[in-house]
Design an enzyme around this catalytic site. Structure first.
Site, short mmCIF file in Angstrom:
data_model
loop_
_atom_site.label_atom_id
_atom_site.label_comp_id
_atom_site.label_asym_id
_atom_site.label_seq_id
_atom_site.Cartn_x
_atom_site.Cartn_y
_atom_site.Cartn_z
N HIS A 167 5.83 7.35 6.12
CA HIS A 167 5.20 6.79 4.91
C HIS A 167 4.49 7.91 3.89
O HIS A 167 4.49 8.91 4.30
CB HIS A 167 4.19 5.59 5.46
CG HIS A 167 3.21 6.16 6.05
ND1 HIS A 167 2.99 6.16 7.44
CD2 HIS A 167 1.80 6.47 5.68
CE1 HIS A 167 1.78 6.54 7.99
NE2 HIS A 167 1.37 6.95 6.77
N HIS A 225 0.68 -1.35 0.01
CA HIS A 225 0.11 0.09 0.12
C HIS A 225 1.07 1.38 -0.14
O HIS A 225 0.59 2.39 -0.49
CB HIS A 225 -0.94 0.02 1.31
CG HIS A 225 -1.82 -1.20 1.40
ND1 HIS A 225 -2.90 -1.60 0.59
CD2 HIS A 225 -1.82 -2.26 2.41
CE1 HIS A 225 -3.62 -2.48 0.82
NE2 HIS A 225 -2.91 -3.16 1.80
N HIS A 262 1.55 9.02 0.99
CA HIS A 262 0.33 8.99 0.35
C HIS A 262 0.09 9.62 -0.85
O HIS A 262 0.43 10.82 -0.83
CB HIS A 262 -0.88 9.43 1.40
CG HIS A 262 -1.25 8.64 2.64
ND1 HIS A 262 -1.78 7.47 2.74
CD2 HIS A 262 -0.68 8.82 3.89
CE1 HIS A 262 -1.73 7.01 3.89
NE2 HIS A 262 -0.66 7.69 4.76
N THR A 309 -5.88 7.12 9.55
CA THR A 309 -6.50 7.63 8.46
C THR A 309 -7.34 6.33 7.69
O THR A 309 -7.93 6.28 6.60
CB THR A 309 -5.86 8.10 7.35
OG1 THR A 309 -4.68 7.41 7.19
CG2 THR A 309 -5.44 9.88 8.00
ZN LIG Z 1 -0.42 7.94 6.75
#
Ligand SMILES: [Zn+2]
Length: 213
Positions: free
Chosen positions: A76, A51, A78, A163
């Protein structure tokens, strides 16, 4: 900020009133404690979980806000950016996840617009493992999360959530006001590897977003 697909079954994800991300509109300007970043270079440990790509840290990198010390655990990425500012959607976000002494989570979002190439991402992208097997690749090279921070340390702050499922609330969010840039090539390189991985902004439900002076 977790890396599970959004929308998995969890009542908070659907009905919670303190959810993330949000669209930051009408923030309240206040004198907020400065962000005292004490990040240190650490051996690069990076994982592809299918992901997102996540960089893990030991205990050496901390963020001090007032009397509280938060330890950086991982960051990380997004696409798109999740949190918006005055309706603007950003191309990408880095989420730097910290944990306080009491166990409280603090997530710090750095937003990216398309523009000039980002040197920190240029160092990271080629090192993301090809296989999405959850194994950490460890490098001789070091990583310093300071390189992912904008020069201007002004920020927004609000109370939010993870989230993705289970969308747990009680997460303190800091969104850096100054976005960074990444090149369209860097964004394309990411998107050939990962699909969009963040949900749309959630209602503020009356929450106040604070803005540092
Ligand atoms: Zn995040």
């Amino acid at each position: 900020m977790a890396s599970q697909p959004a929308g998995a079954a969890s009542p908070l994800c659907q009905f919670g009133h303190r959810q993330s991300p949000v669209d930051i509109v009408a923030p309240v300007r206040l004198k907020l404690a400065p962000l005292d970043f004490r990040y240190r270079a650490a051996p690069l440990k990076i994982v592809n979980d299918g992901h997102t790509a996540r960089v893990r840290f030991g205990k050496d990198s901390t963020l001090v806000i007032g009397n509280e010390t938060y330890t950086l655990q991982q960051f990380h990425f997004h696409t798109p950016g999740g949190d918006r500012i005055g309706g603007e959607e950003f191309a990408m976000a880095a989420h730097l996840l910290h944990r306080g002494k009491s166990g409280r989570l603090l997530a710090l979002a750095v937003l990216f617009r398309q523009g000039a190439e980002n040197p920190a991402l240029a160092a990271l992208w080629p090192r993301i493992p090809l296989r999405a097997d959850g194994d950490h690749a460890v490098f001789e090279a070091t990583v310093d999360a300071t390189e992912l921070l904008p020069a201007n340390r002004a920020y927004y702050r609000y109370e939010g959530s993870l989230t993705a499922a289970p969308c747990s609330e009680g997460v303190s969010w800091i969104v850096m006001k100054q976005p960074l840039t990444l090149s369209s090539e860097q964004l394309t390189q990411w998107k050939t590897r990962f699909t969009d991985n963040i949900r749309t902004p959630q209602s503020l439900h009356g929450r106040i977003v604070q803005e540092s002076l």
